[in-house]
Design an enzyme around this catalytic site. Sequence first.
Site, PDB file in Angstrom:
ATOM      1  N   ASP A  82       0.790  -1.238   0.000  1.00 22.98           N
ATOM      2  CA  ASP A  82       0.000   0.000   0.000  1.00 22.98           C
ATOM      3  C   ASP A  82       0.821   1.287   0.000  1.00 22.98           C
ATOM      4  N   CYS A 143     -16.966  -8.780 -14.874  1.00 20.93           N
ATOM      5  CA  CYS A 143     -18.192  -8.290 -14.236  1.00 20.93           C
ATOM      6  C   CYS A 143     -19.446  -8.688 -15.010  1.00 20.93           C
ATOM      7  N   CYS A 146     -23.286  -7.230 -14.637  1.00 27.43           N
ATOM      8  CA  CYS A 146     -23.537  -6.717 -13.278  1.00 27.43           C
ATOM      9  C   CYS A 146     -23.135  -5.248 -13.157  1.00 27.43           C
ATOM     10  N   CYS A 149     -22.286  -2.578  -7.762  1.00 29.71           N
ATOM     11  CA  CYS A 149     -21.457  -1.628  -7.017  1.00 29.71           C
ATOM     12  C   CYS A 149     -21.745  -0.196  -7.440  1.00 29.71           C
ATOM     13  N   CYS A 196     -14.931   2.544   3.781  1.00 26.33           N
ATOM     14  CA  CYS A 196     -16.266   2.135   3.316  1.00 26.33           C
ATOM     15  C   CYS A 196     -16.121   0.802   2.578  1.00 26.33           C
ATOM     16  N   CYS A 199     -19.198  -0.968  -1.958  1.00 22.93           N
ATOM     17  CA  CYS A 199     -19.071  -1.477  -3.336  1.00 22.93           C
ATOM     18  C   CYS A 199     -18.438  -2.860  -3.383  1.00 22.93           C
ATOM     19  N   CYS A 203     -20.849  -6.962  -4.012  1.00 18.75           N
ATOM     20  CA  CYS A 203     -20.300  -7.651  -5.181  1.00 18.75           C
ATOM     21  C   CYS A 203     -20.576  -9.162  -5.094  1.00 18.75           C
TER      22      CYS A 203
HETATM   23  C1  B12 Z   1      -5.001   6.017  -3.794  1.00 17.68           C
HETATM   24  C2  B12 Z   1      -5.659   4.775  -3.262  1.00 17.68           C
HETATM   25  C3  B12 Z   1      -7.001   4.855  -2.886  1.00 17.68           C
HETATM   26  C4  B12 Z   1      -7.870   6.068  -3.208  1.00 17.68           C
HETATM   27  C5  B12 Z   1      -8.287   5.987  -4.699  1.00 17.68           C
HETATM   28  C6  B12 Z   1      -8.766   4.587  -5.081  1.00 17.68           C
HETATM   29  C7  B12 Z   1      -8.860   4.312  -6.574  1.00 17.68           C
HETATM   30  N1  B12 Z   1      -9.793   3.441  -6.913  1.00 17.68           N
HETATM   31  O1  B12 Z   1      -8.085   4.834  -7.348  1.00 17.68           O
HETATM   32  C8  B12 Z   1      -9.020   5.919  -2.181  1.00 17.68           C
HETATM   33  C9  B12 Z   1      -8.648   6.662  -0.908  1.00 17.68           C
HETATM   34  C10 B12 Z   1     -10.399   6.406  -2.634  1.00 17.68           C
HETATM   35  C11 B12 Z   1      -8.954   4.423  -1.906  1.00 17.68           C
HETATM   36  C12 B12 Z   1     -10.022   3.690  -1.426  1.00 17.68           C
HETATM   37  C13 B12 Z   1      -9.977   2.330  -1.164  1.00 17.68           C
HETATM   38  N2  B12 Z   1      -8.864   1.552  -1.198  1.00 17.68           N
HETATM   39 CO1  B12 Z   1      -7.154   2.134  -1.855  1.00 17.68          CO
HETATM   40  N3  B12 Z   1      -5.449   2.496  -2.571  1.00 17.68           N
HETATM   41  C14 B12 Z   1      -4.932   3.567  -3.117  1.00 17.68           C
HETATM   42  C15 B12 Z   1      -3.464   3.285  -3.500  1.00 17.68           C
HETATM   43  C16 B12 Z   1      -2.602   3.835  -2.369  1.00 17.68           C
HETATM   44  C17 B12 Z   1      -2.979   3.840  -4.819  1.00 17.68           C
HETATM   45  C18 B12 Z   1      -3.887   3.537  -6.012  1.00 17.68           C
HETATM   46  C19 B12 Z   1      -3.353   4.235  -7.234  1.00 17.68           C
HETATM   47  O2  B12 Z   1      -2.184   4.125  -7.568  1.00 17.68           O
HETATM   48  N4  B12 Z   1      -4.190   4.971  -7.884  1.00 17.68           N
HETATM   49  C20 B12 Z   1      -3.761   5.754  -9.007  1.00 17.68           C
HETATM   50  C21 B12 Z   1      -4.224   5.133 -10.333  1.00 17.68           C
HETATM   51  C22 B12 Z   1      -3.593   5.865 -11.510  1.00 17.68           C
HETATM   52  O3  B12 Z   1      -3.732   3.814 -10.421  1.00 17.68           O
HETATM   53  P1  B12 Z   1      -4.637   2.505 -10.539  1.00 17.68           P
HETATM   54  O4  B12 Z   1      -6.057   2.840 -10.647  1.00 17.68           O
HETATM   55  O5  B12 Z   1      -4.193   1.612  -9.430  1.00 17.68           O
HETATM   56  O6  B12 Z   1      -4.133   1.798 -11.880  1.00 17.68           O
HETATM   57  C23 B12 Z   1      -4.771   1.996 -13.130  1.00 17.68           C
HETATM   58  C24 B12 Z   1      -3.923   2.776 -14.098  1.00 17.68           C
HETATM   59  O7  B12 Z   1      -2.656   2.927 -13.571  1.00 17.68           O
HETATM   60  C25 B12 Z   1      -3.958   1.955 -15.389  1.00 17.68           C
HETATM   61  N5  B12 Z   1      -2.702   1.227 -15.732  1.00 17.68           N
HETATM   62  C26 B12 Z   1      -2.624  -0.094 -15.882  1.00 17.68           C
HETATM   63  N6  B12 Z   1      -1.425  -0.464 -16.235  1.00 17.68           N
HETATM   64  C27 B12 Z   1      -0.709   0.621 -16.325  1.00 17.68           C
HETATM   65  C28 B12 Z   1       0.620   0.751 -16.678  1.00 17.68           C
HETATM   66  C29 B12 Z   1       1.174   2.026 -16.712  1.00 17.68           C
HETATM   67  C30 B12 Z   1       2.579   2.154 -17.120  1.00 17.68           C
HETATM   68  C31 B12 Z   1       0.370   3.157 -16.348  1.00 17.68           C
HETATM   69  C32 B12 Z   1       0.954   4.519 -16.327  1.00 17.68           C
HETATM   70  C33 B12 Z   1      -0.974   2.991 -15.999  1.00 17.68           C
HETATM   71  C34 B12 Z   1      -1.495   1.714 -15.993  1.00 17.68           C
HETATM   72  O8  B12 Z   1      -4.917   0.940 -15.155  1.00 17.68           O
HETATM   73  C35 B12 Z   1      -4.915   0.653 -13.778  1.00 17.68           C
HETATM   74  C36 B12 Z   1      -6.123  -0.096 -13.372  1.00 17.68           C
HETATM   75  O9  B12 Z   1      -7.330   0.624 -13.616  1.00 17.68           O
HETATM   76  C37 B12 Z   1      -3.470   1.710  -3.546  1.00 17.68           C
HETATM   77  C38 B12 Z   1      -2.119   1.068  -3.237  1.00 17.68           C
HETATM   78  C39 B12 Z   1      -1.232   1.012  -4.458  1.00 17.68           C
HETATM   79  N7  B12 Z   1      -0.008   1.378  -4.301  1.00 17.68           N
HETATM   80  O10 B12 Z   1      -1.676   0.626  -5.528  1.00 17.68           O
HETATM   81  C40 B12 Z   1      -4.585   1.340  -2.539  1.00 17.68           C
HETATM   82  C41 B12 Z   1      -5.459   0.123  -2.837  1.00 17.68           C
HETATM   83  C42 B12 Z   1      -5.899   0.188  -4.272  1.00 17.68           C
HETATM   84  N8  B12 Z   1      -6.602   0.353  -1.980  1.00 17.68           N
HETATM   85  C43 B12 Z   1      -7.092  -0.708  -1.451  1.00 17.68           C
HETATM   86  C44 B12 Z   1      -8.247  -0.746  -0.632  1.00 17.68           C
HETATM   87  C45 B12 Z   1      -8.471  -2.013   0.186  1.00 17.68           C
HETATM   88  C46 B12 Z   1      -9.137   0.337  -0.613  1.00 17.68           C
HETATM   89  C47 B12 Z   1     -10.549   0.368   0.012  1.00 17.68           C
HETATM   90  C48 B12 Z   1     -11.329  -0.935  -0.154  1.00 17.68           C
HETATM   91  C49 B12 Z   1     -10.412   0.731   1.511  1.00 17.68           C
HETATM   92  C50 B12 Z   1     -11.745   0.876   2.248  1.00 17.68           C
HETATM   93  N9  B12 Z   1     -12.404  -0.209   2.614  1.00 17.68           N
HETATM   94  O11 B12 Z   1     -12.166   1.968   2.531  1.00 17.68           O
HETATM   95  C51 B12 Z   1     -11.191   1.537  -0.785  1.00 17.68           C
HETATM   96  C52 B12 Z   1     -11.872   1.019  -2.064  1.00 17.68           C
HETATM   97  C53 B12 Z   1     -12.486   2.089  -2.891  1.00 17.68           C
HETATM   98  C54 B12 Z   1     -12.588   1.630  -4.345  1.00 17.68           C
HETATM   99  N10 B12 Z   1     -13.774   1.284  -4.800  1.00 17.68           N
HETATM  100  O12 B12 Z   1     -11.555   1.568  -5.020  1.00 17.68           O
HETATM  101  C55 B12 Z   1      -6.317  -1.951  -1.870  1.00 17.68           C
HETATM  102  C56 B12 Z   1      -7.133  -2.704  -2.940  1.00 17.68           C
HETATM  103  C57 B12 Z   1      -7.093  -4.215  -2.794  1.00 17.68           C
HETATM  104  C58 B12 Z   1      -7.895  -4.867  -3.886  1.00 17.68           C
HETATM  105  N11 B12 Z   1      -8.221  -6.141  -3.679  1.00 17.68           N
HETATM  106  O13 B12 Z   1      -8.211  -4.292  -4.897  1.00 17.68           O
HETATM  107  C59 B12 Z   1      -4.965  -1.300  -2.393  1.00 17.68           C
HETATM  108  C60 B12 Z   1      -4.305  -2.054  -3.522  1.00 17.68           C
HETATM  109  C61 B12 Z   1      -4.037  -1.237  -1.162  1.00 17.68           C
HETATM  110  C62 B12 Z   1      -3.441  -2.597  -0.815  1.00 17.68           C
HETATM  111  N12 B12 Z   1      -2.132  -2.738  -0.901  1.00 17.68           N
HETATM  112  O14 B12 Z   1      -4.100  -3.536  -0.467  1.00 17.68           O
HETATM  113  N13 B12 Z   1      -7.740   3.912  -2.223  1.00 17.68           N
HETATM  114  S1  SF4 Z   2     -20.495  -5.616  -8.023  1.00 14.82           S
HETATM  115 FE1  SF4 Z   2     -18.594  -6.772  -8.479  1.00 14.82          FE
HETATM  116  S2  SF4 Z   2     -19.117  -8.026 -10.303  1.00 14.82           S
HETATM  117 FE2  SF4 Z   2     -20.711  -6.440 -10.096  1.00 14.82          FE
HETATM  118  S3  SF4 Z   2     -19.994  -4.774 -11.439  1.00 14.82           S
HETATM  119 FE3  SF4 Z   2     -19.253  -4.322  -9.372  1.00 14.82          FE
HETATM  120  S4  SF4 Z   2     -17.192  -5.203  -9.297  1.00 14.82           S
HETATM  121 FE4  SF4 Z   2     -18.215  -6.112 -11.069  1.00 14.82          FE
HETATM  122  S1  SF4 Z   3     -15.800   2.640  -1.073  1.00 14.58           S
HETATM  123 FE1  SF4 Z   3     -17.000   2.174  -2.908  1.00 14.58          FE
HETATM  124  S2  SF4 Z   3     -19.177   2.351  -2.262  1.00 14.58           S
HETATM  125 FE2  SF4 Z   3     -17.930   3.338  -0.687  1.00 14.58          FE
HETATM  126  S3  SF4 Z   3     -17.996   5.490  -1.302  1.00 14.58           S
HETATM  127 FE3  SF4 Z   3     -16.090   4.596  -2.146  1.00 14.58          FE
HETATM  128  S4  SF4 Z   3     -16.665   3.977  -4.209  1.00 14.58           S
HETATM  129 FE4  SF4 Z   3     -18.582   4.338  -3.097  1.00 14.58          FE
END
Ligand code: B12
Ligand code: SF4
Ligand code: SF4
Length: 303
Positions: A82, A143, A146, A149, A196, A199, A203
Site C-alpha cells: 500500500d 463483471c 452486473c 457496485c 467504506c 461497493c 459484489c
Molecule cells: C489512492 C488509493 C485509494 C484512493 C483511490 C482509489 C482508486 N480506486 O483509485 C481511495 C482513498 C479512494 C482508496 C479507497 C480504497 N482503497 Co485504496 N489504494 C490507493 C493506492 C494507495 C494507490 C492507487 C493508485 O495508484 N491509484 C492511481 C491510479 C492511476 O492507479 P490505478 O487505478 O491503481 O491503476 C490503473 C492505471 O494505472 C492503469 N494502468 C494499468 N497499467 C498501467 C501501466 C502504466 C505504465 C500506467 C501509467 C498505468 C497503468 O490501469 C490501472 C487499473 O485501472 C493503492 C495502493 C497502491 N499502491 O496501488 C490502494 C489500494 C488500491 N486500496 C485498497 C483498498 C483495500 C481500498 C478500500 C477498499 C479501503 C476501504 N475499505 O475503505 C477503498 C476502495 C475504494 C474503491 N472502490 O476503489 C487496496 C485494494 C485491494 C484490492 N483487492 O483491490 C490497495 C491495492 C491497497 C493494498 N495494498 O491492499 N484507495
Molecule cells: S459488483 Fe462486483 S461483479 Fe458487479 S460490477 Fe461491481 S465489481 Fe463487477
Molecule cells: S468505497 Fe466504494 S461504495 Fe464506498 S464510497 Fe467509495 S466507491 Fe462508493
Amino acid sequence: MAYLEREADKRSDPRLLLAGARWVVMVGVSYDSLAVPATLLNDPSRGRIARYAWGADYHDLITPRLRGLGEWASARSRAWVDTGPVLERAWAAQAGLGFIGRNTCLIHRTRGSYFFLGAILIADEIALDDTPAPAPRKASAGCGACRRCLDACPTQAFPEPGVLDARRCISYLTIELKGSIPVALRPRMGNWIFGCDVCQDVCPYVRRYAIPTGWPAFRPIDAERAAPRLLDALAWDRDAFNQRFRGTALKRAKWRGVLRNVCVAAGNWGDPACLPLLERHARGEDALVAEHAAWAIERIAAR
Ligand code: B12
Ligand code: SF4
Ligand code: SF4
C-alpha cells in the site's frame, strides 16, 4: 493525495525504484472476518469501520514478511504493501491474481476482493526450482452485465464503470481528506466513520466466495472494534482514542479526523442523546471538529 501525481514516473517504470528490476511478485493477503453481524454494522447508533481496519495494522504485519521473502529470494529486492509508488492492482491483474472490477478493486474469482495486495520487486535472477509451474490461470472472470457496485455507492462516486472519483469516495473523505467534508456529501455517508465497504459488500464475487482470514490478527477483538457506539466515540479524548486504536490502521486518520467523522455519523443518526457531547465539541478548540459538531446539531434539530 498529491503523492500519486508526484511519483508518476516511478509508477510507470519499476526500474526507477530498484535498478535492474527483473521480477515482480504479487501477494494477496485476505483480511475478511465474518465475525460481526450486518445488523450491528448497519445500526445507525454505531460508527462503522471498514473491514480492512478491524484488526492489527496491515503495514506492520505484512511488510516485514514481504521483505523477508524478497531477501530470501534475492540480494537486491524491495517490498511494499500500500505504501509504495507501484500500481498494485494493475500488477496483480497481470500476475493472474484476478481482474479489476467495475468498482476498481482487484477481484479474485474464487476469493472475492477482501484482501490486501503486496508487491516485491526483485533485481537478481531467481533460481527456480523443479516444481512444475501451475497451469497459467485465466486472470479474468469479469463483471459481465452486473453493475451492483455502481448503483449501491452511497455517494455516487463512479462517474462511469471502472472509474472512481476519489473526491466523492467515503474512504477518501473519512481517511485521506484532512479538512472539511463537503456538506452535500455528509448525509450520504451514513454511519461510516473510517473507510467504506459498500461497493465490495454488494459484489457477487465477495458475497459468494468471501472466506474468513487465516490471520487472527486481522480479526476484531470485539464488535466495538468494528462498529463502536457513537455515544462512546463522541466521548473519547485523544488518549482514549490512542489507547484503543494503537497498532491499527485508524491511527492514520488520527483522533481529530475520526472525531470529525463520528460527528457526521451522529448527525446522520439524528438521536438527541448525542446533543450534550456534540455541544461540547462545537464549543471546543479544534475548529474542524467544532464545525462538524455544529452541522450535526443542526441536522438533529431539523429532524
Ligand atoms: C489512492 C488509493 C485509494 C484512493 C483511490 C482509489 C482508486 N480506486 O483509485 C481511495 C482513498 C479512494 C482508496 C479507497 C480504497 N482503497 Co485504496 N489504494 C490507493 C493506492 C494507495 C494507490 C492507487 C493508485 O495508484 N491509484 C492511481 C491510479 C492511476 O492507479 P490505478 O487505478 O491503481 O491503476 C490503473 C492505471 O494505472 C492503469 N494502468 C494499468 N497499467 C498501467 C501501466 C502504466 C505504465 C500506467 C501509467 C498505468 C497503468 O490501469 C490501472 C487499473 O485501472 C493503492 C495502493 C497502491 N499502491 O496501488 C490502494 C489500494 C488500491 N486500496 C485498497 C483498498 C483495500 C481500498 C478500500 C477498499 C479501503 C476501504 N475499505 O475503505 C477503498 C476502495 C475504494 C474503491 N472502490 O476503489 C487496496 C485494494 C485491494 C484490492 N483487492 O483491490 C490497495 C491495492 C491497497 C493494498 N495494498 O491492499 N484507495
Ligand atoms: S459488483 Fe462486483 S461483479 Fe458487479 S460490477 Fe461491481 S465489481 Fe463487477
Ligand atoms: S468505497 Fe466504494 S461504495 Fe464506498 S464510497 Fe467509495 S466507491 Fe462508493
